[in-house]
Structures are given as structure tokens and as C-alpha cells.
Design an enzyme around this catalytic site. Structure first.
Site, PDB file in Angstrom:
ATOM      1  N   GLU A  58      36.620  43.835  44.790  1.00  0.00           N
ATOM      2  CA  GLU A  58      37.351  44.462  45.894  1.00  0.00           C
ATOM      3  C   GLU A  58      36.358  45.153  46.822  1.00  0.00           C
ATOM      4  OE1 GLU A  58      41.059  47.515  46.757  1.00  0.00           O
ATOM      5  OE2 GLU A  58      39.618  47.996  45.178  1.00  0.00           O
ATOM      6  N   ASP A  67      37.998  46.511  40.584  1.00  0.00           N
ATOM      7  CA  ASP A  67      38.551  47.440  41.570  1.00  0.00           C
ATOM      8  C   ASP A  67      37.435  48.328  42.120  1.00  0.00           C
ATOM      9  OD1 ASP A  67      41.219  48.472  42.646  1.00  0.00           O
ATOM     10  OD2 ASP A  67      40.231  50.323  42.011  1.00  0.00           O
TER      11      ASP A  67
END
Length: 437
Positions: free
Chosen positions: A177, A146
Site C-alpha cells: 500500500e 498495509d
């Protein structure tokens, strides 16, 4: 692992408020994770946990995590459960960090509203790598990182290089990401040396085409735009962020709320030859902040399936919808074959993947003759579970009509997919990556 929140709904994003690396949350315990990984591996599926390596919980927050760890982001040792001291975090001036967001790569990587870890410190790198190694020991096959765009690529690579090989052999599979826009100071290409990169532009362009004019589907993938090349792209119709409105203003995102258009988007994504697809599996929510279905004491409710495989108890399970699960099979079979025999109107599209498979779909029910690119023969429509057969003549032409569902069979799927199963499937390469967590 996660901070308790005062919000009575226990919002979905509480999982990103990390206070330790204990695997204790309302999803279960470390033992539950190990059993899940073991069960998935028995069925040919691999596990990719979503990990947060950049932040801890919000600055100035305090409380007790779901694993029982006390924390106070104002202390000299704000996260004793790791432990991290204040020396383990970035220190940037407020004036610098308050500048317009997204135009400066250093600002994007060194600032943030949460406690921002200093990944240049060897002790921080070791603790993060230790956490990832523990996940590998429990059965993880890789990670979705993330907020990777907020981490310096070489520092992130140094951390991941310290992670051991997975139990089945080979290096962990890594998804990063990295939102991708022209204005964004951080570019996905900076992370290609590490792993696959999330491609958000695809979801937006696909949504606009499915909801608008099918003739634009041919230009959904446009590498002259800031889109990730196919061999580096992790693509999706929606994900947990953009199905809650967290995307470019005005963008059209397909979600389970409109099953018909969502199935069309997923069918196209799985049939097309771009990127590595990820299939979403959701729960129902009415508020974008709402957490997963839960008991009064917030333990997550079990997924309940009926005899037809449909989910209840608040869970959607899009990946079980026949029109989507069948297309996973399609993707596995056609794999690296080229897109050929492109045939499109405003509300229908059809194409073959070499001589291995053929897809036709429409906004409404249709009955048309298409060039399938397949050898002559009778083929089973996998979307209807062979309730419809498609006869291909010597020229590769076939009259195609989607199966007409009865009232008791649910919503009409205006999709037909056939496979040349005289040829072996290319690989199961996509199978173990589509249903990652």
C-alpha cells in the site's frame, strides 16, 4: 491479535490495532484460517492476508486483545504477547513529527500516532518475519502490506527476504500500500523491487469518467501523471478505505451503493489492459466507522446465499454479481492481448482485446453496430449467460444490443462481452489473485 474498543459498533479499523500476532479475532481462529486456505486452494484461489508490519496499537492505549493478550502501551514491555519492549519502537521528537505531513519521507516513516516499530532492529525483523512465516505455514500465498509507504523499502525487503517459499512453491506474492500523489514525499517506484504497488489514481480517474464523459476513458491511464506502470500496478475500482471517503478531496469513487455505475467501472477495469485488478467484496454499512455484520456479541455473521447466488445477512458480495464474475472470465481469456478497435461516445464505449474478446457498454441501453475485431461467427454474450448471441460478419462488424432484463431479473446491465473461445485462454494468472483477502 486486536485491541478491544469501547466503541459499541466495533469499528472496521480495530483490526489495525495490533497487540500480538495471535490469529484470534471475531473472524475466527488459527484453525479457521487454515481450513479457509485449504478450501480456497482446492478451488484454485490463493490467499493474501492484509498485514500490519509498521504499527502496533495506539500509544497510551491499554486493555485486552481479542486473543486474550493484555497490553499497556505505557509499560516498559507494552506488548508482552509478542513480546515487544519500548526499545523496539521509534523515538522521534513531537516537533519533528508535528510538521506538515507528507512532505518529508523520514517523517512519514519514523512518526505516527500508533506505536511505530523500529524495523532496523534485528529482533524486530525476526519477529515480523516469524509472523509471516507462520501465515505461510497456514496456507498464505503472499501478503498485502498495509502502510508500506511508512516503511523504509530496504528494511521492509530485509523482512520479506526472511520469509520462506509458499507451500505450492515460489516466493510469496507481495502487494504494497503506497498512495501516489505529486506532493507525496514517498514514491511507489521505491517499492517496485519488492512487489506490486496499489494504484489509487486509477480508481479516482475511472470514477470521474464513468460518472462524467465516457470519452475520457481513453485517458484514465496516463503515465505522465504519477501513475504506477502497468506491470507494477495493483488496481481497483474501490477498496475498504476509499469506499469510506478516505481519498483525495472531491474525488469520485464508484461503490456498490450505485450498482449500475459500479458494474460499468468493474467491466471496464477487467476488460482493459492496465495493471492487475482486484475485485472488492463488501458488506453494507451506513456509518463509515461501522464494522462487519455481527451478532449481539460481535461475532461476524455468516454469508448467506440464495439459489441465485446473491448474498444476504448484511453482505454485498459484489464479486458474485454476474456482470462482474463474467468479466473475470473475460480477463483470464484475453490476458495480454492489445486494446484495439476503440469506439467511444459520451455514453458508450466499445473495444476489442486483439482477436480474443470484445466489450461494449453504455450508460443507458443501446443498440449499435461496432467493429468487434473478431472473426466471423456467432458469439455468446457472457454477461447475460448466453441469453443474447452476437453475430459477427466477415468484416468483423456486429449489431450489439444488451440483454433486456425482465422485472424479476433485477437491474438492467448495459454491458455485452463476447469471447473468441476457439482460441484457448491465455492463462489463469489473474484468477488466483483477484479475490485475495
Amino acid at each position: 491479535m486486536i485491541v478491544w474498543t469501547a466503541d459499541v459498533q466495533r469499528p472496521w479499523w480495530e483490526r489495525y490495532q495490533v497487540v500480538s500476532y495471535k490469529l484470534v479475532s471475531r473472524s475466527g481462529t488459527e484453525g479457521d484460517f487454515r481450513r479457509m486456505a485449504w478450501t480456497c486452494h482446492r478451488h484454485g484461489l490463493r490467499i493474501y492476508p492484509n498485514v500490519q508490519l509498521k504499527f502496533m496499537a495506539m500509544a497510551a492505549s491499554k486493555g485486552v486483545g481479542t486473543g486474550g493478550t493484555r497490553f499497556n502501551a505505557d509499560w516498559n514491555t507494552p506488548f508482552p504477547g509478542v513480546p515487544y519492549s519500548n526499545d523496539d519502537f521509534m523515538r522521534m521528537s513531537e516537533a519533528y513529527c508535528d510538521a506538515p505531513w507528507g512532505t518529508n519521507a523520514t517523517q512519514m516513516r519514523n512518526c505516527g500516532g500508533r506505536m511505530n516499530l523500529n524495523q532496523s532492529r534485528p529482533d524486530v525483523q525476526d519477529k515480523l518475519a516469524g509472523f509471516l512465516n507462520h501465515l505461510v505455514d497456514l496456507g498464505a500465498d503472499g501478503f498485502r502490506v498495509d502502510s508500506a509507504s511508512g516503511q523504509w523499502p530496504l528494511l521492509l525487503k530485509a523482512i520479506l527476504d526472511k520469509v520462506k517459499d509458499i507451500t505450492s512453491g515460489g516466493r510469496p506474492f507481495v502487494i504494497l500500500e503506497v498512495p501516489n500523489t505529486i506532493q507525496h514525499a514517498v514514491k511507489p517506484s521505491e517499492y517496485f523491487m519488492i512487489g506490486h504497488v496499489t494504484e489509487f489514481e486509477f480508481a479516482e480517474r475511472l470514477g470521474e469518467a464513468i460518472m462524467g464523459d465516457f470519452r475520457t476513458l481513453g485517458s484514465v491511464v496516463n503515465l505522465s501523471l504519477p501513475m504506477v506502470p502497468s506491470d507494477h500496478a495493483l488496481i481497483f475500482v474501490d477498496n475498504h478505505d476509499i469506499q469510506r471517503g478516505r481519498q483525495r478531496k472531491g474525488a469520485t469513487i464508484l461503490t456498490h451503493r450505485d450498482p449500475h455505475t459500479y458494474k460499468l467501472g468493474q467491466a471496464f477495469t477487467l476488460a482493459y489492459n492496465y495493471g492487475m485488478p482486484r475485485v472488492m467484496s463488501s458488506y453494507y454499512f451506513s456509518d463509515n466507522e461501522e464494522g462487519p455484520p455481527h451478532h449481539p456479541y460481535y461475532g461476524i455473521l455468516d454469508v448467506i446465499r440464495d439459489v441465485d447466488g446473491h448474498c444476504s445477512n448484511g453482505w454485498v458480495c459484489e464479486h458474485r454479481w454476474p456482470a462482474i464474475s463474467a468479466m473475470v472470465r473475460f480477463r483470464n481469456h484475453v490476458c495480454t492481448s492489445e486494446v484495439k478497435n476503440w469506439q467511444v461516445t459520451e455514453d458508450t464505449v466499445a473495444f476489442s482485446r486483439g482477436d480474443r474478446g470484445f466489450l461494449a457498454m453504455g450508460r443507458h441501453k443501446f443498440s449499435r453496430v461496432f467493429q468487434t475485431g473478431l472473426p466471423a461467427g456467432v458469439y455468446c454474450d457472457i454477461i447475460s449467460d448466453c441469453k443474447v448471441n452476437v453475430t459477427v460478419n466477415a468484416q468483423g462488424l456486429a449489431s450489439v444490443t444488451p440483454y433486456a432484463r425482465t422485472v424479476g431479473e433485477g437491474q438492467q446491465d448495459n454491458i455485452v462481452a463476447i469471447l473468441n473461445e476457439k482460441l484457448p485462454a491465455w492463462s489463469d494468472f489473474f484468477l488466483h489473485r483477484l479475490f485475495s483477502i
